[in-house]
Motif scaffolding. Structure first.
Motif, PDB file in Angstrom:
ATOM      1  N   ARG A 283      77.565  68.577  16.414  1.00  0.00           N
ATOM      2  CA  ARG A 283      77.691  67.194  15.933  1.00  0.00           C
ATOM      3  C   ARG A 283      78.805  67.006  14.907  1.00  0.00           C
ATOM      4  O   ARG A 283      79.283  65.894  14.704  1.00  0.00           O
ATOM      5  CB  ARG A 283      76.362  66.691  15.360  1.00  0.00           C
ATOM      6  N   LEU A 284      79.252  68.099  14.270  1.00  0.00           N
ATOM      7  CA  LEU A 284      80.309  67.981  13.274  1.00  0.00           C
ATOM      8  C   LEU A 284      81.616  68.621  13.696  1.00  0.00           C
ATOM      9  O   LEU A 284      82.543  68.727  12.889  1.00  0.00           O
ATOM     10  CB  LEU A 284      79.838  68.565  11.938  1.00  0.00           C
ATOM     11  N   GLY A 285      81.708  69.088  14.944  1.00  0.00           N
ATOM     12  CA  GLY A 285      82.977  69.637  15.403  1.00  0.00           C
ATOM     13  C   GLY A 285      82.857  70.854  16.281  1.00  0.00           C
ATOM     14  O   GLY A 285      81.885  71.005  17.013  1.00  0.00           O
ATOM     15  N   ALA A 286      83.838  71.730  16.173  1.00  0.00           N
ATOM     16  CA  ALA A 286      83.884  72.942  16.991  1.00  0.00           C
ATOM     17  C   ALA A 286      83.745  74.167  16.098  1.00  0.00           C
ATOM     18  O   ALA A 286      84.279  74.196  14.979  1.00  0.00           O
ATOM     19  CB  ALA A 286      85.197  73.013  17.769  1.00  0.00           C
ATOM     20  N   ASP A 287      83.057  75.168  16.592  1.00  0.00           N
ATOM     21  CA  ASP A 287      82.939  76.414  15.844  1.00  0.00           C
ATOM     22  C   ASP A 287      84.326  76.973  15.539  1.00  0.00           C
ATOM     23  O   ASP A 287      85.201  77.013  16.413  1.00  0.00           O
ATOM     24  CB  ASP A 287      82.143  77.451  16.645  1.00  0.00           C
ATOM     25  N   GLY A 288      84.521  77.390  14.302  1.00  0.00           N
ATOM     26  CA  GLY A 288      85.785  77.980  13.911  1.00  0.00           C
ATOM     27  C   GLY A 288      86.826  76.998  13.435  1.00  0.00           C
ATOM     28  O   GLY A 288      87.937  77.400  13.084  1.00  0.00           O
TER      29      GLY A 288
ATOM     30  N   GLN B   2      83.919  61.439  13.817  1.00  0.00           N
ATOM     31  CA  GLN B   2      85.247  62.029  14.025  1.00  0.00           C
ATOM     32  C   GLN B   2      85.095  63.540  14.142  1.00  0.00           C
ATOM     33  O   GLN B   2      85.856  64.310  13.561  1.00  0.00           O
ATOM     34  CB  GLN B   2      86.185  61.663  12.868  1.00  0.00           C
ATOM     35  N   ALA B   3      84.112  63.943  14.930  1.00  0.00           N
ATOM     36  CA  ALA B   3      83.804  65.373  15.057  1.00  0.00           C
ATOM     37  C   ALA B   3      84.930  66.128  15.745  1.00  0.00           C
ATOM     38  O   ALA B   3      85.219  67.280  15.403  1.00  0.00           O
ATOM     39  CB  ALA B   3      82.500  65.556  15.829  1.00  0.00           C
TER      40      ALA B   3
ATOM     41  N   ASP C  37      97.734  75.313  -3.303  1.00  0.00           N
ATOM     42  CA  ASP C  37      96.377  74.793  -3.492  1.00  0.00           C
ATOM     43  C   ASP C  37      96.076  73.618  -2.564  1.00  0.00           C
ATOM     44  O   ASP C  37      94.910  73.271  -2.353  1.00  0.00           O
ATOM     45  CB  ASP C  37      96.183  74.345  -4.935  1.00  0.00           C
ATOM     46  N   LYS C  38      97.122  72.996  -2.032  1.00  0.00           N
ATOM     47  CA  LYS C  38      96.938  71.835  -1.142  1.00  0.00           C
ATOM     48  C   LYS C  38      96.943  72.325   0.294  1.00  0.00           C
ATOM     49  O   LYS C  38      97.997  72.574   0.881  1.00  0.00           O
ATOM     50  CB  LYS C  38      98.046  70.810  -1.375  1.00  0.00           C
ATOM     51  N   ARG C  39      95.754  72.433   0.876  1.00  0.00           N
ATOM     52  CA  ARG C  39      95.634  73.013   2.211  1.00  0.00           C
ATOM     53  C   ARG C  39      95.122  71.977   3.215  1.00  0.00           C
ATOM     54  O   ARG C  39      94.555  70.955   2.855  1.00  0.00           O
ATOM     55  CB  ARG C  39      94.704  74.221   2.171  1.00  0.00           C
ATOM     56  N   THR C  40      95.343  72.278   4.468  1.00  0.00           N
ATOM     57  CA  THR C  40      94.951  71.368   5.548  1.00  0.00           C
ATOM     58  C   THR C  40      94.497  72.175   6.756  1.00  0.00           C
ATOM     59  O   THR C  40      94.905  73.325   6.936  1.00  0.00           O
ATOM     60  CB  THR C  40      96.140  70.464   5.957  1.00  0.00           C
TER      61      THR C  40
ATOM     62  N   THR D 262      87.659  66.006   3.612  1.00  0.00           N
ATOM     63  CA  THR D 262      86.461  65.377   4.161  1.00  0.00           C
ATOM     64  C   THR D 262      86.326  63.910   3.772  1.00  0.00           C
ATOM     65  O   THR D 262      85.492  63.204   4.336  1.00  0.00           O
ATOM     66  CB  THR D 262      85.202  66.139   3.718  1.00  0.00           C
ATOM     67  N   ARG D 263      87.160  63.453   2.836  1.00  0.00           N
ATOM     68  CA  ARG D 263      87.127  62.031   2.497  1.00  0.00           C
ATOM     69  C   ARG D 263      87.700  61.189   3.625  1.00  0.00           C
ATOM     70  O   ARG D 263      87.231  60.080   3.902  1.00  0.00           O
ATOM     71  CB  ARG D 263      87.923  61.773   1.204  1.00  0.00           C
TER      72      ARG D 263
END
Length: 216
Positions: free
Chosen positions: A41-46, A60-61, A23-26, A52-53
């Motif tokens: 603005r929030l990162g890269a596709d995929g 930090q995109a 259940d603990k994923r990264t 998110t905290r």
């Protein structure tokens, strides 16, 4: 300075590093993609941001690490390779500690802004299979760079990167990285906090420094 090149664009989806905690994923495990990848603005596709905290957001995109930084680790027997440290952008031609907050990196139509250094966490140590890696990363002083996306677009491995130095007060990521660890034990001066707050910091970093200023 030698030419800076984009060696790979790396993305990852949520995975469990501990078989006993499915259940603990990264999203730290990333792989290089072929062809053009859209960054926004929030990162890269995929690419996935799970915690998110502590990770992600406009300031930090994207995360960048360099082959020059990896060479340091490789010489010490640490596994390296595109995306190994969870970076979205693997580059060559620069050491990350030499970048300054506010510097801009132009990759074709995309404009990126350096906002902060990376502070290592337990998930990073788990990824590296070394409980002591947080301390090793701190002592190495090669933090990598968090980036804000100023202009969105597509990027691909092999593109040249133009570095546009920040015109204001220049605080390198190496200095910022060291200051962050210093602040965990000793309060920073009002002057230093004010200098940091004048820079285009990542949002979490700005909030931390506002708390430090209020505590003086």
């Amino acid at each position: 300075m030698s030419q800076i090149l984009l060696e790979s664009v790396n993305v990852g989806q949520p995975v469990a590093l501990d078989a006993g905690r499915p259940d603990k994923r990264t999203g730290i495990c990333k792989r290089a993609l072929e062809g053009a990848v859209r960054v926004h603005r929030l990162g890269a596709d995929g690419d996935a941001v799970v915690d998110t905290r502590h990770h992600g957001g406009p300031g930090q995109a994207l995360y960048l690490y360099s082959l020059e930084d990896y060479a340091f680790w490789s010489a010490r027997g640490v596994a390296t390779g595109s995306g190994m440290f969870g970076e979205n952008l693997t580059v060559s031609g620069i050491e990350s500690a030499d970048l300054c907050i506010g510097d801009r990196l132009v990759v074709g139509e995309v404009v990126l802004e350096v906002t902060s250094s990376r502070i290592p966490c337990a998930t990073f140590a788990k990824r590296m299979g070394d409980p002591g890696f947080v301390k090793k990363f701190r002592d190495a002083g090669r933090p990598g760079a968090y980036l804000r996306v100023i202009a969105e677009g597509h990027i691909a491995a092999g593109q040249a990167i133009e570095l546009k130095p920040f015109a204001g007060d220049r605080i390198s990521l190496g200095e910022h990285f060291a200051l962050t660890f210093t602040a965990m034990k000793t309060p920073l001066s009002r002057e230093m906090i004010t200098r940091l707050l004048a820079l285009p910091l990542a949002e979490r970093d700005r909030a931390d420094n506002l708390e430090r200023l209020a505590a003086l």
